[in-house]
Write an enzyme that holds these catalytic residues in place. Structure first.
Site, PDB file in Angstrom:
ATOM      1  N   ALA A   1       1.075  -1.082   0.070  1.00  0.00           N
ATOM      2  CA  ALA A   1      -0.117  -0.111  -0.152  1.00  0.00           C
ATOM      3  C   ALA A   1       0.987   1.364   0.196  1.00  0.00           C
ATOM      4  O   ALA A   1       2.104   1.079   0.319  1.00  0.00           O
ATOM      5  CB  ALA A   1      -0.899  -0.028   1.205  1.00  0.00           C
TER       6      ALA A   1
ATOM      7  N   GLY B   1       0.493  -5.208   0.828  1.00  0.00           N
ATOM      8  CA  GLY B   1      -0.491  -5.171   0.033  1.00  0.00           C
ATOM      9  C   GLY B   1      -0.541  -5.929  -1.504  1.00  0.00           C
ATOM     10  O   GLY B   1      -1.590  -6.501  -1.908  1.00  0.00           O
TER      11      GLY B   1
ATOM     12  N   GLU C   1       4.515  -4.825   6.945  1.00  0.00           N
ATOM     13  CA  GLU C   1       3.691  -4.101   7.986  1.00  0.00           C
ATOM     14  C   GLU C   1       4.214  -3.817   9.359  1.00  0.00           C
ATOM     15  O   GLU C   1       4.337  -2.684   9.860  1.00  0.00           O
ATOM     16  CB  GLU C   1       2.202  -4.572   7.827  1.00  0.00           C
ATOM     17  CG  GLU C   1       1.605  -4.347   6.841  1.00  0.00           C
ATOM     18  CD  GLU C   1       1.703  -5.489   5.619  1.00  0.00           C
ATOM     19  OE1 GLU C   1       2.494  -6.504   5.926  1.00  0.00           O
ATOM     20  OE2 GLU C   1       0.776  -5.517   4.668  1.00  0.00           O
TER      21      GLU C   1
END
Ligand code: CO8
Length: 264
Positions: free
Chosen positions: A70, A115, A138
């Site tokens: 992301a 992502g 993450e």
């Protein structure tokens, strides 16, 4: 014939029954921002009912990245409400990929992180270049995976490996991803699209209704208790005997010729 649709952050082509959706933000290593996720949703809504797309390939632009996650520059200043909205946008897009009637193949041409890994794991089949790197980084950014990573990766590779990948945030190679069942095929980068096309063509030779139904039964059955799943399979199996494809497929075998399926 090559049909092409250009979005702001995507490219979409259709050739010979194979639709290719390319995430096209190479300067950001194809990072997924909200605009891109919204465009993916838009494109999928069209692809879902497009009879010219028999198999869908999802890949990243350039040679370096499939999708490097992301978009961190967008997420850095987000509050929880905005983060939930972004996550929902991705979940909607990724659930749509899973519910497409077409088989989807992720052609993983490079970094497949966060992502990006979650996007690849929403596809039915993953083919990776030897140079591709996979990971869920993450926790190093102080967040947990939010586009399905804790769930789909776990279902693919089991809890232990998923926890190792997610908690360490370390990258793994395509070969390692293959060894744990997160990737189905690994080939050299210059052979990636040939391999994907080969798989797509093998799929397209088969009865379209049966292929579509097989995807549906596998996905729906995976979350059911075994007896219920088996009885569900029986119902779907029986339904295929009401199709022209079944008659054609079996007659063609007995007549020693290639089947001419119509998808009916
Ligand atoms: N977001 C935004 N920009 C990115 C991203 C990203 N995920 N990844 C790379 N870029 C940009 C870089 O900032 C850089 O931009 P610029 O040239 O303007 O400086 C450009 O792409 C090239 O990247 P690098 O210079 O870093 O290239 P390197 O070859 O040195 O490194 C890496 C490549 C290893 C892939 C490195 O770029 C990297 O670590 N990227 C970030 C990977 C990452 O952490 N991804 C996970 C993001 S979090 C996520 O995906 C969570 C999803 C769920 C969230 C739900 C919340 C709502």
């Amino acid at each position: 014939m090559l049909i092409m649709k250009e979005y702001q952050n995507l490219l979409f082509t259709v050739e010979d029954g194979i639709g290719t959706l390319t995430i096209n933000r190479p300067k950001s290593l194809n990072a997924l921002n909200s605009d891109t996720l919204a465009e993916i949703g838009e494109a999928l809504a069209e692809i879902k009912t497009d009879p010219t797309v028999k198999v869908l390939v999802i890949t990243g632009s350039g040679q370096k990245a499939f999708v490097a996650g992301a978009d961190i520059s967008q997420m850095v200043s987000m509050n929880s409400i905005e983060a939930a909205a972004l996550s929902e946008l991705a979940h909607n897009a990724f659930r749509t990929i899973e519910s497409l009637p077409q088989i989807t193949i992720a052609a993983v041409n490079g970094y497949c992180l966060g992502g990006g890994f979650e996007l690849a794991n929403s596809c039915d089949i993953r083919v990776a270049a030897t140079s591709a790197k996979f990971g869920q980084p993450e926790v190093g950014l102080g967040i947990v995976p939010g586009f399905g990573g804790t769930q789909r990766l776990t279902r693919l590779v089991g809890r232990g490996k998923a926890k190792e990948i997610i908690a360490t945030g370390s990258q793994i190679t395509a070969k390692e991803a293959h060894a744990i069942g997160a990737v189905e095929e690994v080939v050299e980068l210059d052979q990636l699209m040939d391999k994907v096309n080969e798989i797509a063509h093998k799929i397209m030779k088969n009865g379209p209704v049966a292929v579509r139904m097989a995807k549906y039964v596998i996905d729906q059955g995976a979350d059911l208790e075994l007896n219920t799943a088996i009885s569900f399979e029986t119902q779907m199996w029986a339904q295929t005997f009401a199709t022209k494809d079944q008659t054609e497929g079996m007659q063609a075998f007995l007549e020693k010729r290639h089947a001419k399926f119509t998808g009916e």
